[in-house]
Design a protein around this motif. Structure first.
Motif, short mmCIF file in Angstrom:
data_model
loop_
_atom_site.label_atom_id
_atom_site.label_comp_id
_atom_site.label_asym_id
_atom_site.label_seq_id
_atom_site.Cartn_x
_atom_site.Cartn_y
_atom_site.Cartn_z
N LYS A 280 0.85 -1.19 0.00
CA LYS A 280 0.00 0.00 0.00
C LYS A 280 0.88 1.24 0.00
O LYS A 280 1.89 1.29 0.71
CB LYS A 280 -0.89 0.03 1.24
CG LYS A 280 -2.01 -1.03 1.22
CD LYS A 280 -3.09 -0.64 0.24
CE LYS A 280 -4.18 -1.67 0.07
NZ LYS A 280 -5.00 -1.87 1.23
N ILE A 281 0.51 2.24 -0.81
CA ILE A 281 1.22 3.51 -0.80
C ILE A 281 0.54 4.38 0.27
O ILE A 281 -0.66 4.67 0.17
CB ILE A 281 1.14 4.24 -2.17
CG1 ILE A 281 1.42 3.26 -3.33
CG2 ILE A 281 2.08 5.43 -2.21
CD1 ILE A 281 2.80 2.71 -3.40
N GLY A 283 -0.85 7.30 2.55
CA GLY A 283 -1.34 8.64 2.24
C GLY A 283 -2.21 8.68 0.98
O GLY A 283 -2.57 9.76 0.50
N PHE A 284 -2.56 7.49 0.48
CA PHE A 284 -3.43 7.42 -0.70
C PHE A 284 -4.53 6.38 -0.46
O PHE A 284 -4.30 5.37 0.19
CB PHE A 284 -2.63 7.04 -1.95
CG PHE A 284 -1.64 8.10 -2.32
CD1 PHE A 284 -2.00 9.14 -3.18
CD2 PHE A 284 -0.37 8.09 -1.77
CE1 PHE A 284 -1.09 10.14 -3.47
CE2 PHE A 284 0.55 9.09 -2.06
CZ PHE A 284 0.19 10.12 -2.91
N1 ACO Z 1 -1.81 1.78 -2.34
C1 ACO Z 1 -1.92 0.78 -3.25
N2 ACO Z 1 -3.10 0.24 -3.61
C2 ACO Z 1 -4.20 0.75 -3.03
C3 ACO Z 1 -4.15 1.80 -2.08
C4 ACO Z 1 -2.90 2.31 -1.76
N3 ACO Z 1 -2.77 3.31 -0.87
N4 ACO Z 1 -5.40 2.09 -1.67
C5 ACO Z 1 -6.21 1.25 -2.32
N5 ACO Z 1 -5.47 0.44 -3.13
C6 ACO Z 1 -5.98 -0.58 -4.02
C7 ACO Z 1 -5.92 -1.95 -3.35
O1 ACO Z 1 -4.69 -2.59 -3.58
C8 ACO Z 1 -7.07 -2.66 -4.02
O2 ACO Z 1 -6.67 -3.02 -5.31
P1 ACO Z 1 -7.21 -4.37 -6.02
O3 ACO Z 1 -8.72 -4.19 -6.07
O4 ACO Z 1 -6.54 -4.37 -7.31
O5 ACO Z 1 -6.80 -5.48 -5.08
C9 ACO Z 1 -8.12 -1.56 -4.16
O6 ACO Z 1 -7.37 -0.34 -4.26
C10 ACO Z 1 -9.06 -1.48 -2.97
O7 ACO Z 1 -8.27 -1.37 -1.79
P2 ACO Z 1 -8.84 -1.62 -0.32
O8 ACO Z 1 -7.72 -1.61 0.63
O9 ACO Z 1 -9.76 -2.80 -0.33
O10 ACO Z 1 -9.74 -0.34 -0.16
P3 ACO Z 1 -10.33 0.19 1.17
O11 ACO Z 1 -11.32 1.19 0.78
O12 ACO Z 1 -10.78 -0.90 2.05
O13 ACO Z 1 -9.03 0.83 1.84
C11 ACO Z 1 -7.48 2.19 2.85
C12 ACO Z 1 -8.89 2.08 2.25
C13 ACO Z 1 -7.30 1.15 3.97
C14 ACO Z 1 -7.30 3.58 3.46
C15 ACO Z 1 -6.44 1.97 1.75
O14 ACO Z 1 -6.64 2.88 0.71
C16 ACO Z 1 -5.01 2.05 2.28
O15 ACO Z 1 -4.51 1.09 2.87
N6 ACO Z 1 -4.34 3.23 2.11
C17 ACO Z 1 -2.98 3.38 2.58
C18 ACO Z 1 -2.97 3.68 4.09
C19 ACO Z 1 -3.44 5.08 4.41
O16 ACO Z 1 -3.03 6.06 3.80
N7 ACO Z 1 -4.31 5.16 5.42
C20 ACO Z 1 -4.88 6.42 5.87
C21 ACO Z 1 -6.30 6.55 5.43
S1 ACO Z 1 -7.01 8.11 5.95
C22 ACO Z 1 -7.42 7.90 7.57
O17 ACO Z 1 -7.57 6.80 8.05
C23 ACO Z 1 -7.59 9.11 8.46
#
Ligand code: ACO
Length: 404
Positions: A280-281, A283-284
């Motif tokens: 996971k990247i 901040g995205f």
């Molecule tokens: N980097 C790479 N791929 C990503 C990212 C990311 N940051 N975010 C989503 N994706 C991709 C996933 O790999 C997945 O791809 P696939 O369908 O090909 O397998 C798809 O997008 C869906 O991802 P999920 O994790 O199921 O989406 P969800 O909505 O559940 O996740 C989350 C949201 C947990 C915030 C996720 O985007 C993430 O882990 N981000 C990085 C951590 C982060 O920045 N967290 C802070 C969030 S803001 C806050 O909490 C205040």
């Protein structure tokens, strides 16, 4: 908030459950009959998509990238407000010029507890302990009040700063009550008054972090208050929920990620490799937002005003452009945009906070939202008690093992 501000899809409700069957009696006691069998009712893992409360505190409009506190857009609140005014708005619904929050000294029982904590204590645990001792000392009654919320919110930054000094072998310093809550936090961390730009930048971060709908920690807070428990207990629970890395831990990882990338010309290769590995990247992406997180936009503006962060920001902005372009190419079906944590990392670093204070500083900001939700939940006065679907073994006799 006017109803026109609310996306109808966000407020539409699932069909009402089937009417509860009649209660039965066995002659001595009334036994409440189950509603419909839990096997027949819908199950949503993680409660995703379930509406579990009605709130007038904040509106997270994920589809359109809007965040409103009591109807007001977050960007305007950062431009025109202070954390003190915004906290008052969240608690009372009133936008008042005179509203302010100043840091208050750490009460003696709380300070004594902080002195007892080992220096390796996680600052999030220290903050939770401080809130717990405050509750033991003040014994806030149910229902929670705005006065309780003000007192706790004004004390918490002083307690966290005192702990930070103690763990580094320094004596706590009293707050300069002429400063804002955020400014007073910085002053109690360092022992000197912060420059006004840093105090203002952290105040903006506090505003942006103050409220975000029914996230895990706010839900926890509402569940605890719904049992008619007190505000300190509810906020302790909320801090516990925020401590989990899935909720409050991303900005620290944004910092190490940008260190690892080093310079923008290495970003593309780094991002492609990370995505190929399934990493996971940081901040995205966001569970709710399918548009640019409005909090990220507000904090980016704040970070752009911090001269010390110019070099870091230059790298961050260029890396962001690359990440968004690569996501657009590799994951065209999924809208993945910058989230709040990306630019929170810049602001928190810019004001000089050590990385392990990022999560509890988020908790200090969220204190206003948690307590606003606690007050609202108490006025609804409805115990939150969902059902679980039983998937264990069918009823059977306990095997006799002999003896007892
Ligand atoms: N980097 C790479 N791929 C990503 C990212 C990311 N940051 N975010 C989503 N994706 C991709 C996933 O790999 C997945 O791809 P696939 O369908 O090909 O397998 C798809 O997008 C869906 O991802 P999920 O994790 O199921 O989406 P969800 O909505 O559940 O996740 C989350 C949201 C947990 C915030 C996720 O985007 C993430 O882990 N981000 C990085 C951590 C982060 O920045 N967290 C802070 C969030 S803001 C806050 O909490 C205040």
């Amino acid at each position: 908030m006017t109803t026109s501000n609310i996306d109808s899809t966000e407020t539409s409700r699932p069909p009402a459950p089937a009417a509860a069957p009649r209660a039965e009696t066995d002659g001595s006691a009334v036994i409440a009959a189950p509603k419909a069998s839990t096997a027949e009712r819908p199950y949503s893992p993680g409660l995703e998509g379930i509406i579990a409360a009605e709130t007038a505190v904040g509106f997270v409009d994920g589809a359109n990238g809007r965040l409103l506190y009591r109807g007001y857009p977050i960007g305007q609140l950062v431009e025109k407000g202070t954390y003190g005014r915004v906290a008052e708005l969240l608690w009372t619904g009133e936008w008042r010029k005179t509203a302010k929050l100043v840091p208050t000294p750490v009460p003696e029982p709380v300070m004594c507890a902080l002195y007892e904590l080992p220096s390796h204590t996680h600052p999030m645990d220290a903050l939770r302990t401080a809130v717990s001792v405050w509750g033991a000392w003040r014994r806030p009654h149910w229902p929670p009040t705005v006065d309780q919320a003000r007192e706790l919110t004004a004390m918490a930054p002083s307690a966290l700063a005192a702990f930070h000094r103690l763990r580094n072998g320094m004596e706590p310093v009293p707050p300069n009550t002429k400063l804002s809550l955020a400014g007073g936090f910085l002053q109690q961390l360092t022992g000197t008054d912060p420059d006004p730009a840093s105090a203002r930048a952290l105040d903006a971060y506090f505003i942006v972090g103050a409220e975000h709908g029914l996230n895990a920690s706010t839900f926890t807070c509402r569940v605890i208050i719904s049992t008619r428990s007190d505000l300190a207990s509810a906020v302790c629970g909320a801090i516990g929920a925020l401590k989990g890395p899935l909720h409050g831990g991303a900005p620290a990882e944004v910092v190490s990620q940008l260190h690892e990338i080093g310079s923008p010309d290495r970003a593309e290769k780094w991002v492609r490799e990370a995505i190929a590995r399934g990493d996971k990247i940081m901040g995205f992406g966001h569970r709710v937002y399918r548009a640019y997180d409005p909090r990220a936009a507000a904090l980016r503006k704040v970070a752009e005003g911090m001269s010390d962060m110019a070099e870091w920001l230059d790298v961050a902005v260029k890396v962001e452009d690359v990440v968004l372009r690569v996501f657009g190419e590799l994951k065209p079906d999924r809208v993945i945009k910058t989230n709040v944590e990306y630019y929170a990392a810049a602001v928190l670093q810019g004001v000089g906070l050590p990385v392990d204070l990022f999560p509890p500083t988020f908790a200090l900001a969220r204190m206003a939202g948690w307590s606003a939700h606690a007050i609202e939940q108490a006025s609804a006065d409805k115990l939150i008690r969902p059902d679980a679907r039983y998937v264990g073994p069918a009823e059977m006799d306990v095997p006799s093992l002999g003896g007892r």
